[in-house]
Design an enzyme around this catalytic site. Sequence first.
Site, PDB file in Angstrom:
ATOM      1  N   LEU A 155       0.436  -1.097   0.201  1.00  0.00           N
ATOM      2  CA  LEU A 155      -0.146  -0.257  -0.065  1.00  0.00           C
ATOM      3  C   LEU A 155       0.871   1.337   0.057  1.00  0.00           C
ATOM      4  O   LEU A 155       1.342   1.373   0.973  1.00  0.00           O
ATOM      5  CB  LEU A 155      -0.680   0.517   1.269  1.00  0.00           C
ATOM      6  N   ALA A 156       0.393   1.991  -0.904  1.00  0.00           N
ATOM      7  CA  ALA A 156       1.656   3.543  -1.373  1.00  0.00           C
ATOM      8  C   ALA A 156       0.790   4.408  -2.271  1.00  0.00           C
ATOM      9  O   ALA A 156       1.848   4.880  -2.986  1.00  0.00           O
ATOM     10  CB  ALA A 156       2.924   2.624  -1.794  1.00  0.00           C
TER      11      ALA A 156
ATOM     12  N   GLY B   8      -0.618   6.936  -0.074  1.00  0.00           N
ATOM     13  CA  GLY B   8      -1.425   7.610   0.878  1.00  0.00           C
ATOM     14  C   GLY B   8      -0.390   8.943  -0.197  1.00  0.00           C
ATOM     15  O   GLY B   8       1.014   8.671  -0.230  1.00  0.00           O
TER      16      GLY B   8
ATOM     17  N   ARG C  56       3.342  14.926   5.277  1.00  0.00           N
ATOM     18  CA  ARG C  56       4.259  15.785   6.129  1.00  0.00           C
ATOM     19  C   ARG C  56       5.447  15.892   5.663  1.00  0.00           C
ATOM     20  O   ARG C  56       6.578  15.567   6.203  1.00  0.00           O
ATOM     21  CB  ARG C  56       4.213  15.402   7.492  1.00  0.00           C
TER      22      ARG C  56
ATOM     23  N   GLU D 169      -8.770   1.209  16.272  1.00  0.00           N
ATOM     24  CA  GLU D 169      -8.580   2.548  15.599  1.00  0.00           C
ATOM     25  C   GLU D 169      -7.956   3.460  17.251  1.00  0.00           C
ATOM     26  O   GLU D 169      -9.277   3.363  17.953  1.00  0.00           O
ATOM     27  CB  GLU D 169      -8.636   3.045  14.019  1.00  0.00           C
TER      28      GLU D 169
ATOM     29  N   TYR E 101      42.156  10.522 -14.995  1.00  0.00           N
ATOM     30  CA  TYR E 101      40.219  10.248 -15.421  1.00  0.00           C
ATOM     31  C   TYR E 101      40.554   8.933 -16.415  1.00  0.00           C
ATOM     32  O   TYR E 101      40.620   8.768 -17.411  1.00  0.00           O
ATOM     33  CB  TYR E 101      39.064  11.187 -15.724  1.00  0.00           C
TER      34      TYR E 101
ATOM     35  N   ASN F  72      36.767  10.773 -23.274  1.00  0.00           N
ATOM     36  CA  ASN F  72      35.736   9.523 -24.275  1.00  0.00           C
ATOM     37  C   ASN F  72      34.768  10.039 -24.379  1.00  0.00           C
ATOM     38  O   ASN F  72      34.342   8.957 -25.386  1.00  0.00           O
ATOM     39  CB  ASN F  72      35.342   8.700 -22.681  1.00  0.00           C
TER      40      ASN F  72
ATOM     41  N   SER G   6      53.165  11.016 -17.775  1.00  0.00           N
ATOM     42  CA  SER G   6      52.076  11.874 -16.869  1.00  0.00           C
ATOM     43  C   SER G   6      51.099  12.750 -18.135  1.00  0.00           C
ATOM     44  O   SER G   6      51.951  12.825 -19.214  1.00  0.00           O
ATOM     45  CB  SER G   6      53.332  12.830 -16.314  1.00  0.00           C
TER      46      SER G   6
ATOM     47  N   ARG H 153      53.123  16.094 -29.268  1.00  0.00           N
ATOM     48  CA  ARG H 153      53.323  17.048 -28.672  1.00  0.00           C
ATOM     49  C   ARG H 153      54.296  18.024 -28.685  1.00  0.00           C
ATOM     50  O   ARG H 153      54.929  17.564 -29.634  1.00  0.00           O
ATOM     51  CB  ARG H 153      53.573  17.097 -27.274  1.00  0.00           C
TER      52      ARG H 153
END
Length: 457
Positions: free
Chosen positions: A8-9, A11, A15, A155, A349, A369, A388, A423
């Site tokens: 049951l869901a 509601g 709050r 209740e 990365y 990527n 590096s 480079r």
Amino acid sequence: MPTQLVILAAGEGTRMLSDRPKVLHEIAGLPLYAHAIAAGAALDPERIVLVLGHGAEAVRADAEARFGDVAIAIQSEQLGTAHATAQARAALEGATGDAVVLYGDTPFIRPETLVAMKAARAAGHDLVVLGFEARDPGRYGRLVLAGASLEKIVEFKDATPEERAIGLCNSGVMMAGVSTLFDLVDAVGNDNAAGEYYLTDIVAIARARGLSATAVTCPEAETMGINTRAELAEAERIFQDTARAAALADGVTLVAPDTVHFAHDTWIGRDAVVEPFVVFGPGVTVETGATIRAFSHLEGCHVSAGAVVGPYARLRPGAEIGNDARIGNFVEVKNAEIGEGAKVNHLSYVGDASVGEAANIGAGTITCNYDGVFKHRTTIGARAFIGSDTMLVAPVSVGAGAMTASGSVITEDVPDGALAVGRGRQATKPGFATRFFEKLRAQKAAQKAAQESTGQE
Ligand code: UD1
Ligand code: MG
């Protein structure tokens, strides 16, 4: 005897003060309603029916993505728990065995408790209700017993002072034969203080029909329902405390347990070490003897035996870290296999890639990527040495035992054993810097002298 699950869901969860349906709020990375389904999984349910109302479409989308095979019943007006249960009838057409009713906002019912209820059904009780001794019974429904027989549930709003003095309360979880449940629910009216169709009324109706009803009890902690953000945070704390204690009991070293955050499905092998301030998102497995160093964040990944991850590492979904590999500080790995003994130690990365065994990835390496539309793969061979600050523009591969020069932008495949340099070539001009700075300093001195002579006039 098969089991059917009804959650049951519908509601609103007013709050929570949230635009998100209450049952989609998460504990340990899993929505509340999914915790209820996970508890019910112990009974190996044949069908699962989610009764939804407020925010039904969002919950449906989540449930379909997560479980695939879940039936949705819509309760468009929230007229009470019996009315909500009745909405599951169509989805359980032709189903046999037992139906279990759970609440979507009550995440901690233990599988063992549901098994105990199933045993009470097997012992011949037509209706089984899960009760608990409440420390503060407050506004819960009260279970009225006559010996071992459950006579009715009252209740709070409708209870007499004597009934309000009862400490045994209704958790909301009920179990009965599928057709019995719907027959009883059909007989429920709404002539009560709230004007609602109470599921709790089925107990007195069952007794009046000569059916038997009984209560199984569980610790109050299992019945905690979530209605506010504060309760959500408290439930998270309870989950985390339990998960930490379980990890320690299983032989995992947690250096500072209170600072480690687990997901609902985190699995960590014996003799693994988890340093302070580590966060596990969903879908993480860490094997025996691995070390997760401080301030690392892991989700959807696997860390093999002997690997060391962090400090300050981020493993995202699809990261597969091989035996004895090293993932160092400020390294992000996504959808990539890092081979046995490979090292990615600093500021890199690695995404959509495979890195061969014993390869070394230099500081500041990036697998480029993404071209803005598609993702592409980078393949790095065994024992390769990536200098590096290498940019690997995918799709690209670097062969086994190959090297890239520091600062290279690699756009073409590198064969096994080759060196790739991508480079600008260095030019060196002897004495240039000395002459250059002397010239600038002389200019500055001349400017200053000119200003001073102007000031004297
Ligand atoms: C209910 C029980 C009470 C029990 C308490 C435990 C009834 C009448 N009362 O009261 O005996 O002690 O739970 O927490 O059953 N729901 C719907 N549709 C509706 C009404 C409710 O789907 O029309 C769902 C809610 O989303 C929630 C669950 O049913 O998941 C319980 O509803 P709630 O309004 O919290 O019931 P309580 O008044 O707390
Ligand atoms: Mg409630």
